[in-house]
Design a protein around this motif. Structure first.
Motif, PDB file in Angstrom:
ATOM      1  N   UNK A 171       0.837  -1.214   0.000  1.00 54.10           N
ATOM      2  CA  UNK A 171       0.000   0.000   0.000  1.00 54.10           C
ATOM      3  C   UNK A 171       0.866   1.256   0.000  1.00 54.10           C
ATOM      4  N   UNK A 172       1.899   1.222   0.821  1.00 54.26           N
ATOM      5  CA  UNK A 172       2.770   2.385   0.951  1.00 54.26           C
ATOM      6  C   UNK A 172       3.478   2.669  -0.373  1.00 54.26           C
ATOM      7  N   UNK A 173       3.990   1.620  -1.020  1.00 53.79           N
ATOM      8  CA  UNK A 173       4.659   1.794  -2.311  1.00 53.79           C
ATOM      9  C   UNK A 173       3.689   2.315  -3.363  1.00 53.79           C
ATOM     10  N   UNK A 174       2.479   1.757  -3.339  1.00 57.25           N
ATOM     11  CA  UNK A 174       1.463   2.190  -4.309  1.00 57.25           C
ATOM     12  C   UNK A 174       1.114   3.651  -4.124  1.00 57.25           C
ATOM     13  N   UNK A 175       0.929   4.065  -2.866  1.00 56.00           N
ATOM     14  CA  UNK A 175       0.569   5.461  -2.579  1.00 56.00           C
ATOM     15  C   UNK A 175       1.689   6.400  -3.022  1.00 56.00           C
ATOM     16  N   UNK A 176       2.921   5.988  -2.787  1.00 56.54           N
ATOM     17  CA  UNK A 176       4.059   6.843  -3.170  1.00 56.54           C
ATOM     18  C   UNK A 176       4.145   6.976  -4.692  1.00 56.54           C
ATOM     19  N   UNK A 177       3.893   5.878  -5.387  1.00 57.30           N
ATOM     20  CA  UNK A 177       3.937   5.927  -6.855  1.00 57.30           C
ATOM     21  C   UNK A 177       2.867   6.883  -7.387  1.00 57.30           C
TER      22      UNK A 177
ATOM     23  N   UNK B 145      -2.834  14.807  -3.098  1.00 54.25           N
ATOM     24  CA  UNK B 145      -2.002  14.122  -2.096  1.00 54.25           C
ATOM     25  C   UNK B 145      -2.841  13.758  -0.868  1.00 54.25           C
ATOM     26  N   UNK B 146      -3.630  14.729  -0.440  1.00 53.14           N
ATOM     27  CA  UNK B 146      -4.448  14.500   0.759  1.00 53.14           C
ATOM     28  C   UNK B 146      -5.410  13.331   0.530  1.00 53.14           C
ATOM     29  N   UNK B 147      -5.925  13.244  -0.701  1.00 49.86           N
ATOM     30  CA  UNK B 147      -6.836  12.135  -1.017  1.00 49.86           C
ATOM     31  C   UNK B 147      -6.110  10.794  -0.977  1.00 49.86           C
ATOM     32  N   UNK B 148      -4.901  10.786  -1.533  1.00 50.26           N
ATOM     33  CA  UNK B 148      -4.121   9.536  -1.523  1.00 50.26           C
ATOM     34  C   UNK B 148      -3.800   9.135  -0.076  1.00 50.26           C
ATOM     35  N   UNK B 149      -3.406  10.122   0.742  1.00 49.95           N
ATOM     36  CA  UNK B 149      -3.090   9.837   2.147  1.00 49.95           C
ATOM     37  C   UNK B 149      -4.307   9.294   2.893  1.00 49.95           C
ATOM     38  N   UNK B 150      -5.453   9.912   2.620  1.00 51.95           N
ATOM     39  CA  UNK B 150      -6.676   9.471   3.306  1.00 51.95           C
ATOM     40  C   UNK B 150      -7.000   8.032   2.915  1.00 51.95           C
ATOM     41  N   UNK B 151      -6.852   7.731   1.634  1.00 52.38           N
ATOM     42  CA  UNK B 151      -7.131   6.372   1.174  1.00 52.38           C
ATOM     43  C   UNK B 151      -6.126   5.380   1.764  1.00 52.38           C
ATOM     44  N   UNK B 152      -4.879   5.820   1.837  1.00 51.99           N
ATOM     45  CA  UNK B 152      -3.833   4.961   2.421  1.00 51.99           C
ATOM     46  C   UNK B 152      -4.175   4.623   3.869  1.00 51.99           C
ATOM     47  N   UNK B 153      -4.528   5.667   4.630  1.00 49.29           N
ATOM     48  CA  UNK B 153      -4.872   5.442   6.044  1.00 49.29           C
ATOM     49  C   UNK B 153      -6.041   4.470   6.173  1.00 49.29           C
ATOM     50  N   UNK B 154      -7.015   4.654   5.276  1.00 51.58           N
ATOM     51  CA  UNK B 154      -8.198   3.790   5.300  1.00 51.58           C
ATOM     52  C   UNK B 154      -7.791   2.341   5.009  1.00 51.58           C
TER      53      UNK B 154
END
Lengths: 237, 124
Positions: free
Chosen positions: A167-173, B65-74
């Motif tokens: 997930x972390x790698x995907x988000x960073x990409x 970015x904020x959207x990606x972070x929110x989705x990541x946290x979820x």
């Protein structure tokens, strides 16, 4: 010109994440896509405030791992002590070839994969029949189930860790793509600035690539994985 | 690559000073990189990359970015919840096994006593 940068930090797949500076496609490692909840495209999400960055989130996850790992270890030790008593008693009782847990493992009882239910059933059978054979079988079943549970626990924790890495790698990409699109918007408004945009993208790309390389090297520098403890290592003598 | 070589690579990298110091604080006392360290260092490097990305971001990108972070946290919380559930199940399985082991111990004692009785009967 199509420019790509790669990261390769995901343990469960050696396939690199590829992000394309000129397009919108993000390829995530196959395993990460299969196992982890997919990070959906930004357009389809609700806006939410963001304060924490990767660092803080990851440490929170590491905390959770510690908490779960600790509880698991405690439980394992507690069960291990009880099972050790049982095996010691069986060994003392038999004295003629039933042998220790180590001997039992050497005999190959691990190959089957008997679970807790079967262990419980075999113990019930031993209670009913009270024969030496049924006790031996129950003892083996309990030991094997214990080994299996330990491996299962380690697998669960490692699986969750891998999912979060994916997930972390995907988000960073995805975020890298967003930043590059932002650069394009800044420079592509005037045709005359196309060259400046390209140069700027190359500059940023170089900076990023060096950092991604450090992520890849980090995985290469890590220690080889220790095997899951065998029950003989875990149990007190 | 050895941990020493990797430490050197970090030292000479373009990682920001503050994050670099945090990474080195993890790396320098260590003799090898384990899972936790790998995750911690990767998170720090990614934090540094995110800072680089955010420096290049316009308002639209910051929102994304904020959207990606929110989705990541979820997504991470889904993984955490699942792990919690799985470990609770595992915990129950250990408890069941403990019960089985205790019961087996009782049987062993009974069989032991029966065996001793049988031996005594044969001797007399």
């Amino acid at each position: 010109m199509k420019e790509t940068y790669t990261t390769n930090t995901n343990e469960i797949s050696q396939e690199p994440i590829v992000f394309d500076m000129s397009g919108k496609t993000v390829e995530k490692p196959a395993e990460a896509v299969k196992e982890a909840p997919v990070v959906v495209a930004p357009e389809s999400q609700e806006s939410a405030p963001n304060t924490a960055k990767g660092h803080e989130r990851s440490f929170s996850f590491a905390g959770a791992m510690k908490k779960f790992g600790g509880a698991l270890l405690e439980r394992t030790k507690s069960v291990g002590g009880k099972v050790a008593k049982v095996f010691k008693a069986v060994s003392k009782f038999a004295g003629d070839g039933i042998g220790s847990i180590d001997d039992a493992i050497t005999r190959g009882i691990k190959k089957g994969g008997r679970g807790v239910k079967e262990a419980y059933t075999s113990v019930k059978d031993a209670i009913t029949s009270k024969t030496k054979e049924s006790v031996m079988y129950a003892r083996d079943s309990v030991g094997e189930a214990y080994d299996n549970l330990k491996e299962k626990g380690a697998g669960l924790v490692e699986g969750a860790r891998s999912k979060v890495r994916g997930l972390r790698d995907g988000a960073l990409a995805i975020k890298t793509q967003i930043a590059l699109s932002s650069l394009e918007r800044r420079y592509m408004s005037a045709a005359a600035q196309e060259e400046a945009a390209r140069t700027e993208k190359e500059r940023i790309g170089k900076i990023l690539q060096e950092k991604y390389d450090l992520l890849t090297k980090l995985h290469a520098a890590r220690a080889p994985k220790a095997p899951v403890d065998t029950i003989s290592e875990a149990l007190p003598a | 690559m050895t941990i020493q070589e990797y430490t050197q690579a970090i030292k000479s990298s373009n990682i920001g000073d503050e994050i670099k110091a945090q990474i080195l604080a993890i790396l320098e006392p260590a003799t090898e990189i384990d899972d936790e360290m790998e995750d911690s260092i990767a998170a720090l490097i990614q934090q540094d990359i995110e800072q680089t990305l955010e420096a290049e971001a316009d308002e639209q990108a910051k929102k994304e970015f904020a959207q990606v972070d929110a989705q990541f946290d979820k997504d991470v919380s889904v993984v955490e919840r699942q792990l919690e559930t799985d470990l609770a199940t595992l915990d129950q399985e250990f408890t069941d096994l403990e019960t089985a082991a205790t019961e087996l111990n009782g049987v062993i004692e009974e069989v032991q006593i029966a065996s001793i009785k049988s031996d005594l009967a044969k001797q007399s």
